[in-house]
Design a protein around this motif. Sequence first.
Motif, PDB file in Angstrom:
ATOM      1  N   MET A   1      33.817  -5.963 -12.658  1.00 43.85           N
ATOM      2  CA  MET A   1      33.981  -4.848 -13.599  1.00 43.85           C
ATOM      3  C   MET A   1      35.352  -4.853 -14.273  1.00 43.85           C
ATOM      4  SD  MET A   1      32.268  -1.851 -11.282  1.00 43.85           S
ATOM      5  CE  MET A   1      33.164  -0.633 -12.180  1.00 43.85           C
TER       6      MET A   1
ATOM      7  N   LYS B   1      32.115  -7.625  -5.600  1.00 37.98           N
ATOM      8  CA  LYS B   1      31.150  -7.083  -6.557  1.00 37.98           C
ATOM      9  C   LYS B   1      31.844  -6.218  -7.613  1.00 37.98           C
ATOM     10  CE  LYS B   1      26.977  -7.161  -3.831  1.00 37.98           C
ATOM     11  NZ  LYS B   1      25.826  -6.398  -3.320  1.00 37.98           N
ATOM     12  N   LEU B   2      32.854  -5.457  -7.198  1.00 32.49           N
ATOM     13  CA  LEU B   2      33.571  -4.622  -8.147  1.00 32.49           C
ATOM     14  C   LEU B   2      34.542  -5.437  -8.991  1.00 32.49           C
ATOM     15  CD1 LEU B   2      34.318  -1.499  -5.939  1.00 32.49           C
ATOM     16  CD2 LEU B   2      32.506  -1.803  -7.616  1.00 32.49           C
ATOM     17  N   HIS B   3      34.906  -6.610  -8.531  1.00 33.38           N
ATOM     18  CA  HIS B   3      35.850  -7.463  -9.259  1.00 33.38           C
ATOM     19  C   HIS B   3      35.294  -7.849 -10.636  1.00 33.38           C
ATOM     20  CE1 HIS B   3      39.324 -10.082  -9.468  1.00 33.38           C
ATOM     21  NE2 HIS B   3      38.545 -10.987 -10.032  1.00 33.38           N
TER      22      HIS B   3
ATOM     23  N   ASN C   1      37.219  -6.054  -3.706  1.00 33.51           N
ATOM     24  CA  ASN C   1      35.778  -6.111  -3.515  1.00 33.51           C
ATOM     25  C   ASN C   1      35.174  -7.104  -4.514  1.00 33.51           C
ATOM     26  OD1 ASN C   1      32.994  -5.579  -3.454  1.00 33.51           O
ATOM     27  ND2 ASN C   1      33.338  -3.435  -2.928  1.00 33.51           N
TER      28      ASN C   1
ATOM     29  N   LEU D   1      40.181  -2.349  -6.852  1.00 40.83           N
ATOM     30  CA  LEU D   1      38.885  -2.935  -7.203  1.00 40.83           C
ATOM     31  C   LEU D   1      38.846  -4.440  -6.952  1.00 40.83           C
ATOM     32  CD1 LEU D   1      37.922  -1.257 -10.607  1.00 40.83           C
ATOM     33  CD2 LEU D   1      36.935  -0.833  -8.364  1.00 40.83           C
TER      34      LEU D   1
END
Length: 122
Positions: A64, A60-62, A58, A55
């Motif tokens: 989360m 954008k996923l970082h 990425n 994760l």
Amino acid sequence: MSQTIEQMVAEVRAGLREKLGLRGWTLAAQLRRGRRLLPRHIRTEAIYLAQIAALADNPKLHRMIDEAKVRAAHRNVLAYLATIDLAAQRRAAALNMVASIAFGLLVTAALTILVLWWRGFV
């Protein structure tokens, strides 16, 4: 965060390679190889680190990622790896091998004496 996720994963990978002799291209590959060598709670946290490493690539996923949970998992896995004593494991393996050989010799000697007794030679 003082350490990046990649650095944490690299530390865990180095510990697994050094203490358990697990090789692999990624942390996930090392964990597949050493499935039975780690306790369940430690293996779960190491698998979490492997998933988070994917994760982290990425942006954008970082967002989360729960950084406190990542630090705790990293700390717990390294703490467990620090408790592993390679010399004690080698001694135990050597002692188990000697004990199994001695048991085999003892059983063979007992059966030989029993057969000799039945045949009337003793």
